[in-house]
Design a protein around this motif. Structure first.
Motif, short mmCIF file in Angstrom:
data_model
loop_
_atom_site.label_atom_id
_atom_site.label_comp_id
_atom_site.label_asym_id
_atom_site.label_seq_id
_atom_site.Cartn_x
_atom_site.Cartn_y
_atom_site.Cartn_z
N ARG A 199 0.87 -1.19 0.00
CA ARG A 199 0.00 0.00 0.00
C ARG A 199 0.89 1.23 0.00
O ARG A 199 1.72 1.39 0.91
CB ARG A 199 -0.92 0.01 1.23
CG ARG A 199 -1.84 1.23 1.28
CD ARG A 199 -2.79 1.19 2.46
NE ARG A 199 -2.12 1.41 3.74
CZ ARG A 199 -2.71 1.36 4.92
NH1 ARG A 199 -4.00 1.07 5.00
NH2 ARG A 199 -2.03 1.58 6.03
N PRO A 200 0.78 2.11 -0.98
CA PRO A 200 1.64 3.30 -1.01
C PRO A 200 1.26 4.30 0.07
O PRO A 200 0.10 4.36 0.50
CB PRO A 200 1.41 3.87 -2.41
CG PRO A 200 0.04 3.40 -2.79
CD PRO A 200 -0.12 2.05 -2.14
N ILE A 204 8.08 6.57 0.55
CA ILE A 204 7.95 6.26 -0.86
C ILE A 204 9.04 5.30 -1.34
O ILE A 204 10.00 5.02 -0.62
CB ILE A 204 7.96 7.56 -1.70
CG1 ILE A 204 9.30 8.29 -1.56
CG2 ILE A 204 6.81 8.46 -1.28
CD1 ILE A 204 9.43 9.49 -2.47
N GLU A 205 8.86 4.81 -2.57
CA GLU A 205 9.75 3.80 -3.14
C GLU A 205 11.22 4.22 -3.08
O GLU A 205 12.09 3.43 -2.69
CB GLU A 205 9.33 3.53 -4.58
CG GLU A 205 10.14 2.49 -5.31
CD GLU A 205 9.63 2.24 -6.71
OE1 GLU A 205 10.46 1.97 -7.59
OE2 GLU A 205 8.40 2.33 -6.92
N GLU A 206 11.51 5.47 -3.46
CA GLU A 206 12.89 5.94 -3.47
C GLU A 206 13.52 5.88 -2.08
O GLU A 206 14.69 5.49 -1.93
CB GLU A 206 12.96 7.36 -4.02
CG GLU A 206 14.37 7.92 -4.12
CD GLU A 206 14.39 9.34 -4.64
OE1 GLU A 206 15.49 9.84 -4.94
OE2 GLU A 206 13.31 9.96 -4.75
N MET A 207 12.76 6.25 -1.05
CA MET A 207 13.26 6.22 0.32
C MET A 207 13.60 4.80 0.74
O MET A 207 14.62 4.55 1.39
CB MET A 207 12.22 6.84 1.26
CG MET A 207 11.94 8.31 0.98
SD MET A 207 10.40 8.88 1.75
CE MET A 207 10.83 8.82 3.48
N THR A 216 12.81 -2.21 -5.03
CA THR A 216 11.47 -2.40 -4.52
C THR A 216 10.49 -1.87 -5.54
O THR A 216 10.85 -1.11 -6.43
CB THR A 216 11.27 -1.69 -3.17
OG1 THR A 216 9.98 -2.04 -2.64
CG2 THR A 216 11.32 -0.18 -3.33
N LYS A 217 9.24 -2.28 -5.42
CA LYS A 217 8.20 -1.77 -6.31
C LYS A 217 6.85 -2.00 -5.66
O LYS A 217 6.73 -2.70 -4.64
CB LYS A 217 8.26 -2.47 -7.67
CG LYS A 217 7.99 -3.97 -7.64
CD LYS A 217 8.05 -4.57 -9.03
CE LYS A 217 7.75 -6.06 -9.00
NZ LYS A 217 7.78 -6.67 -10.36
N ASP A 303 5.16 11.14 -9.08
CA ASP A 303 5.52 9.99 -8.25
C ASP A 303 5.45 10.36 -6.76
O ASP A 303 4.89 11.39 -6.40
CB ASP A 303 6.93 9.52 -8.61
CG ASP A 303 7.02 9.03 -10.05
OD1 ASP A 303 6.02 8.48 -10.55
OD2 ASP A 303 8.09 9.21 -10.67
N GLY A 304 6.05 9.51 -5.93
CA GLY A 304 6.10 9.80 -4.50
C GLY A 304 4.73 9.78 -3.86
O GLY A 304 3.92 8.87 -4.09
#
Length: 318
Positions: A199-200, A204-207, A216-217, A303-304
């Motif tokens: 769950r986003p 976030i993904e970059e972190m 990760t995705k 994003d984010g």
């Protein structure tokens, strides 16, 4: 009355004792308000399910006071999960891990995994500290709303949504002000070789990739059931229309650079992604209070955190 305004240390201690005694407590967190119970008390957790109208196989997240309590609830914790916990707790992140013996089926929805989080709210951290001192190991706390409805970000919304289902002789709602993040925690599956976002949220993904050094995705078809994973969720009474044309009388939510269509009712004008997330649920609830039948939302691009906002809106629109 359920609400505790500006809770004192004595009031926090009383709330911790109420949890130990099997009561339910509405708690503030940085994401949204939760409905808490002692995570080891099956009868109390059953009341959460009853009050919320929550399906029995839908797991609840266990909130703990610090990273030190991870080993109480989880086993076989990978190194990357510990890195995430140390970096982002307290904070808006839930880790899915292999459960220990104290994480029973009534918490996990019958799965072999458990969701754990340390919330970043001074009041609830104080409550957890008192709860741990009294011998408690964690509190189960899904969002404090009826299942599938819009999550509350202020104590008054908890009272309005759940007050009639709570027991005024023992249950409580702690008023900790407005939730600062406004959307639910990022849920990360840590049971495999790599972290997977289920769950986003604000983490976030970059972190996650920077902290763990691993790819990760977002997993759009997870095999693990987690909170907020149903196709339809976070829904107000009003019909949500994304990227549509607002007609006179419709509600309208969009960034402040976009003008309000003629005759539409402006419910929110966020200036940043953080503002959008923080005020979204309150704006949807405001539309329902006004009796608006349709709300047009122009979701943020990019994003984010924008991914988390769009995720909630897509589910609300269904």
């Amino acid at each position: 009355m359920f609400a505790i305004t500006n809770p004192s240390p004595n009031a926090i201690n009383s709330a911790a004792k109420a949890l130990i005694g099997g009561a339910l407590v509405g708690i503030p967190t940085e994401t949204v308000y939760g409905l808490a119970a002692d995570a080891e008390n099956q009868a109390a957790v059953a009341r959460i399910y009853s009050v919320k109208g929550r399906p029995q196989d839908h797991p609840v997240i266990v909130h703990i006071g610090s990273v030190e309590y991870l080993n109480k609830w989880a086993i076989n914790i990978p190194d990357y999960a510990l890195k995430l916990a140390r970096e982002y707790w307290p904070g808006p992140m839930t880790l899915i891990l292999e459960r220990s013996k104290i994480a029973k089926n009534f918490i996990t929805g019958g799965q072999d995994t458990v969701g754990l989080r340390v919330p970043a709210h001074v009041t609830t951290l104080a409550l957890l500290e008192e709860f741990h001192k009294l011998g408690g190991n964690g509190i189960a706390a899904p969002s404090a709303n009826r299942f599938g409805a819009v999550s509350p970000t202020i104590a008054e919304a908890v009272q309005a949504e759940l007050g009639k289902f709570l027991d005024s002789s023992r249950d409580l709602i702690i008023d900790g002000g407005q939730s600062l993040v406004g959307v639910e925690s990022t849920i990360i599956d840590c049971t495999g070789e790599f972290p997977m976002i289920l769950r986003p949220g604000a983490i976030i993904e970059e972190m996650i990739m920077i902290t763990t050094g691993l790819n990760t995705k977002l997993n759009n078809q997870p095999t693990i059931r987690v909170s907020g994973s149903l196709d339809q969720h976070y829904s107000p009474k009003a019909k949500i229309l994304l990227n549509g044309n607002a007609s006179p009388g419709d509600g309208f939510i969009a960034i402040d650079l976009l003008d309000t269509p003629e005759g539409a009712v402006r419910l929110a004008s966020p200036g940043t992604l953080e503002d959008f997330a923080r005020i979204l649920y309150a704006a949807l609830r405001d539309g329902d209070k006004r009796g608006i039948e349709r709300i047009v939302v122009i979701p943020p691009e990019g994003d984010g955190l924008a991914i988390a906002i769009r995720d909630r809106l897509i589910r609300a629109a269904r």
